[in-house]
Design an enzyme around this catalytic site. Structure first.
Site, mmCIF file in Angstrom:
data_model
loop_
_atom_site.group_PDB
_atom_site.id
_atom_site.type_symbol
_atom_site.label_atom_id
_atom_site.label_comp_id
_atom_site.label_asym_id
_atom_site.label_seq_id
_atom_site.Cartn_x
_atom_site.Cartn_y
_atom_site.Cartn_z
ATOM 1 N N GLU A 262 0.887 -1.178 0.000
ATOM 2 C CA GLU A 262 0.000 0.000 0.000
ATOM 3 C C GLU A 262 0.916 1.217 0.000
ATOM 4 O O GLU A 262 1.482 1.575 1.036
ATOM 5 C CB GLU A 262 -0.891 -0.008 1.260
ATOM 6 C CG GLU A 262 -1.791 -1.226 1.395
ATOM 7 C CD GLU A 262 -2.933 -1.245 0.383
ATOM 8 O OE1 GLU A 262 -3.182 -0.214 -0.264
ATOM 9 O OE2 GLU A 262 -3.549 -2.313 0.232
ATOM 10 N N CYS A 296 -1.676 9.436 2.080
ATOM 11 C CA CYS A 296 -1.490 8.738 0.803
ATOM 12 C C CYS A 296 -2.602 9.054 -0.185
ATOM 13 O O CYS A 296 -2.372 9.159 -1.380
ATOM 14 C CB CYS A 296 -1.420 7.244 1.050
ATOM 15 S SG CYS A 296 -2.845 6.618 1.955
HETATM 16 P P1 NAD Z 1 8.621 4.796 4.409
HETATM 17 O O1 NAD Z 1 8.453 3.990 3.171
HETATM 18 O O2 NAD Z 1 9.787 5.675 4.530
HETATM 19 O O3 NAD Z 1 8.679 3.809 5.690
HETATM 20 C C1 NAD Z 1 7.631 2.913 5.968
HETATM 21 C C2 NAD Z 1 8.140 1.795 6.858
HETATM 22 O O4 NAD Z 1 9.122 1.017 6.160
HETATM 23 C C3 NAD Z 1 8.805 2.256 8.142
HETATM 24 O O5 NAD Z 1 8.388 1.410 9.191
HETATM 25 C C4 NAD Z 1 10.282 2.054 7.839
HETATM 26 O O6 NAD Z 1 11.087 1.884 9.001
HETATM 27 C C5 NAD Z 1 10.235 0.789 7.002
HETATM 28 N N1 NAD Z 1 11.406 0.538 6.154
HETATM 29 C C6 NAD Z 1 12.251 1.442 5.601
HETATM 30 N N2 NAD Z 1 13.181 0.802 4.844
HETATM 31 C C7 NAD Z 1 12.898 -0.532 4.911
HETATM 32 C C8 NAD Z 1 13.479 -1.692 4.337
HETATM 33 N N3 NAD Z 1 14.553 -1.636 3.533
HETATM 34 N N4 NAD Z 1 12.912 -2.901 4.605
HETATM 35 C C9 NAD Z 1 11.816 -2.983 5.393
HETATM 36 N N5 NAD Z 1 11.239 -1.915 5.987
HETATM 37 C C10 NAD Z 1 11.774 -0.700 5.741
HETATM 38 O O7 NAD Z 1 7.237 5.572 4.583
HETATM 39 P P2 NAD Z 1 6.863 6.731 5.608
HETATM 40 O O8 NAD Z 1 7.674 7.921 5.273
HETATM 41 O O9 NAD Z 1 6.870 6.214 7.007
HETATM 42 O O10 NAD Z 1 5.312 6.962 5.216
HETATM 43 C C11 NAD Z 1 4.906 7.787 4.186
HETATM 44 C C12 NAD Z 1 4.605 7.000 2.916
HETATM 45 O O11 NAD Z 1 3.605 6.014 3.155
HETATM 46 C C13 NAD Z 1 4.025 7.894 1.829
HETATM 47 O O12 NAD Z 1 4.608 7.547 0.598
HETATM 48 C C14 NAD Z 1 2.539 7.544 1.840
HETATM 49 O O13 NAD Z 1 1.861 7.818 0.633
HETATM 50 C C15 NAD Z 1 2.583 6.096 2.159
HETATM 51 N N6 NAD Z 1 1.301 5.628 2.708
HETATM 52 C C16 NAD Z 1 0.497 4.823 1.942
HETATM 53 C C17 NAD Z 1 -0.747 4.409 2.422
HETATM 54 C C18 NAD Z 1 -1.646 3.517 1.615
HETATM 55 O O14 NAD Z 1 -2.567 2.948 2.189
HETATM 56 N N7 NAD Z 1 -1.443 3.354 0.329
HETATM 57 C C19 NAD Z 1 -1.165 4.820 3.697
HETATM 58 C C20 NAD Z 1 -0.315 5.630 4.453
HETATM 59 C C21 NAD Z 1 0.918 6.024 3.947
#
Ligand code: NAD
Length: 492
Positions: A262, A296
């Site tokens: 997502e 998002c």
């Molecule tokens: P991010 O992708 O930076 O991090 C998300 C999670 O991934 C965190 O827990 C982080 O520690 C973890 N992570 C980072 N690198 C990783 C790796 N290599 N392996 C496994 N896990 C790893 O996202 P963010 O900045 O926390 O959130 C914002 C983003 O989330 C925006 O792009 C937003 O659009 C998206 N989002 C999408 C939805 C949806 O339902 N489609 C909902 C909310 C947020």
């Protein structure tokens, strides 16, 4: 237990126990830049323990062989226990995410509980589906009567990785359906918002969730990478950026894990010539200011018919004039801070690029001047933007919107679809039949006609296409992501 104890404990929730960590890291309150607590950081040893515990809880079979009614009853208790702690959890959400109080109450707390309760209710759906009866040749050279069923089975050990913007929402809406389906879960939240996950360990303790079904480990990319590459994990459900989503898909590939992604969005708000401009502008405002633009599904590309564009821009400018950026605990504040300084400077860089690319700044475009602590940025939008500008194509994740003009419906659809993402979208028009025909042509996971925010509680599936990800959440499709199907034939 209280949130204060949770913050002081500096321990992870593994196999139903609180396990202290040697390493901790500060968690910052984005509204005032103070350290709200030191969060535990998982080591390799903690992750080994969580993986072994999650595996044993699933393979032991006690939970997955339990009746659906028993699992529903335990998760209903789990949700009721969360509700009882609302007056502690909502302030925690405000402290960690910087969400204004009203948004924290409704979108971040009440809505995931409502969605999770719906999933509890519908999880009684049939898990056995009969197959047609048929006559088939058999090994004796004669004929057998064949029948069969498709059995829905829990997928196994699930790793749930959640973002910082709607953390409590995602923690609840991933853990509850996974557990309902009969899976075990390791939950890893964003390092910015660890306590909104750890609090679920206290809830699990309170309701006596069997040990190992819900393990909660905190940390950053290294922790996430260790979990997503481990062969003992069957499925990853991830909500976050498209960049990290792509990395996770690659990390999961060598062990051929299933992945639900997502991801981000750059959703279009199409405003036709016959639209109610005031209503459309109110939806446009939400697309810029909700969660300070850190959402998002937010409508960040406003694709407006040129005959009404000037009226729309004026209406949106006036609405933005009424936004009160401020301390999220102040009931008068309608927009809070960004999560960290890095997010604010990224927003600033995008604004500078947009100005360089010739976009016309209508309002905002600067840090909030009357607040010297906290990562505040004024709501901002540009007019006269071309859809190929970076500000129209890339996810800013700050309070910034763009207005793009169009003359025909076909042009509006082409602009809306000309993006790497496909998560949400909206169309405002007095002609709902025409709007529906246009909705069918948009390449996106959801469209709202004459509304600004998806009705997530409809029971319909939620998710994206293209760089917004794959897989679905909520409703029956969401539950099914945590299962696989097994076909069993009977021949006589
Ligand atoms: P991010 O992708 O930076 O991090 C998300 C999670 O991934 C965190 O827990 C982080 O520690 C973890 N992570 C980072 N690198 C990783 C790796 N290599 N392996 C496994 N896990 C790893 O996202 P963010 O900045 O926390 O959130 C914002 C983003 O989330 C925006 O792009 C937003 O659009 C998206 N989002 C999408 C939805 C949806 O339902 N489609 C909902 C909310 C947020």
């Amino acid at each position: 237990m209280s949130i204060t104890t949770l913050k002081e404990r500096q321990a992870l929730y593994i196999n139903g126990e609180w396990i202290p960590t040697d390493e901790v890291e500060p968690v910052i309150n984005p509204a005032n830049e103070t350290t709200l607590a030191e969060a535990p950081l998982a080591s390799r040893t903690h992750l080994e323990a969580a993986l072994a515990s999650g595996r044993e809880a699933f393979d032991g079979g006690g939970w997955r062989r339990m009746s659906q009614a028993q699992r529903q009853s335990k998760l209903a208790e789990f949700l009721a226990a969360i509700e009882r702690r609302s007056e502690e959890i909502i302030p925690l959400i405000v402290e960690e995410t910087g969400s204004v109080l009203a948004v924290a109450r409704f979108l971040q707390f009440a809505m995931p509980l409502q969605l999770a309760r719906q999933m509890v209710d519908i999880s009684t759906r049939p898990t056995l589906t009969p197959l047609p009866v048929d006559v088939v040749p058999n090994e004796h050279g004669s004929l057998s009567l064949a029948a069969g069923v498709v059995s829905r089975e829990p997928v196994g050990l699930v790793v749930a990785i959640t973002p910082y913007n709607v953390p409590f929402f995602c923690n609840v809406c991933k853990s509850v359906p996974a557990l309902l389906a009969g899976c075990s879960v390791i939950l890893k939240p964003s390092p910015y918002t660890p306590f909104e996950a750890l609090v679920l360990g206290e809830i699990a303790d309170e309701v006596g969730l069997p040990k190992g079904l819900l393990n909660i480990v905190t940390g950053g990319p290294e922790v996430g990478a260790a979990l997503t590459t481990d062969r003992r994990v069957d499925l990853i459900t991830f909500t976050g950026s498209d960049k990290v989503g792509a990395t996770i898909q690659a990390q999961a590939a060598p062990t051929v894990k299933r992945v639900v992604l997502e991801l981000g969005g750059k959703s279009a708000l199409i405003v036709r010539e016959d639209a109610d401009v005031a209503m459309a502008a109110a939806a446009g405002l939400g697309g810029i200011t909700t969660l300070a633009g850190q959402g998002c599904v937010l409508l960040t590309r406003h694709i407006v018919h040129n005959a009404i564009r000037a009226r729309y821009v004026e209406a949106l400018r006036n609405l933005i004039g009424g936004v009160k950026v401020g301390d999220p605990n102040d009931p008068a504040a309608t927009m809070g801070p960004l999560i960290r300084e890095a997010a604010r400077s990224r927003t600033e860089r995008y604004v500078a690029v947009a100005l360089d690319e010739g976009c016309k700044l209508v309002v905002g475009g600067r840090r909030t001047t009357n607040l010297d602590r906290g990562y505040y940025y004024d709501p901002t939008f540009f007019d006269g933007v071309s859809n190929d500008c970076r500000i129209a194509q890339e996810e800013v994740f700050g309070p910034v919107g763009v207005v793009i003009g169009f003359d025909t419906d076909e042009e509006a659809i082409a602009i809306a679809n000309d993006t790497a993402y496909g998560l949400s979208g909206a169309i405002f028009s007095a002609n709902v039949g025409r709007a529906y025909e246009m909705a069918l042509q948009l390449r996106t996971g959801g469209v709202i006609i004459n509304g600004g925010f998806p009705r997530l509680t409809s029971g319909g599936p939620f998710g994206g296409v293209k760089r917004s990800g794959h897989g679905r959440e909520f409703g029956e499709s969401g539950l099914n992501e945590f299962t696989y199907t097994k076909t069993i034939d009977f021949q006589q």
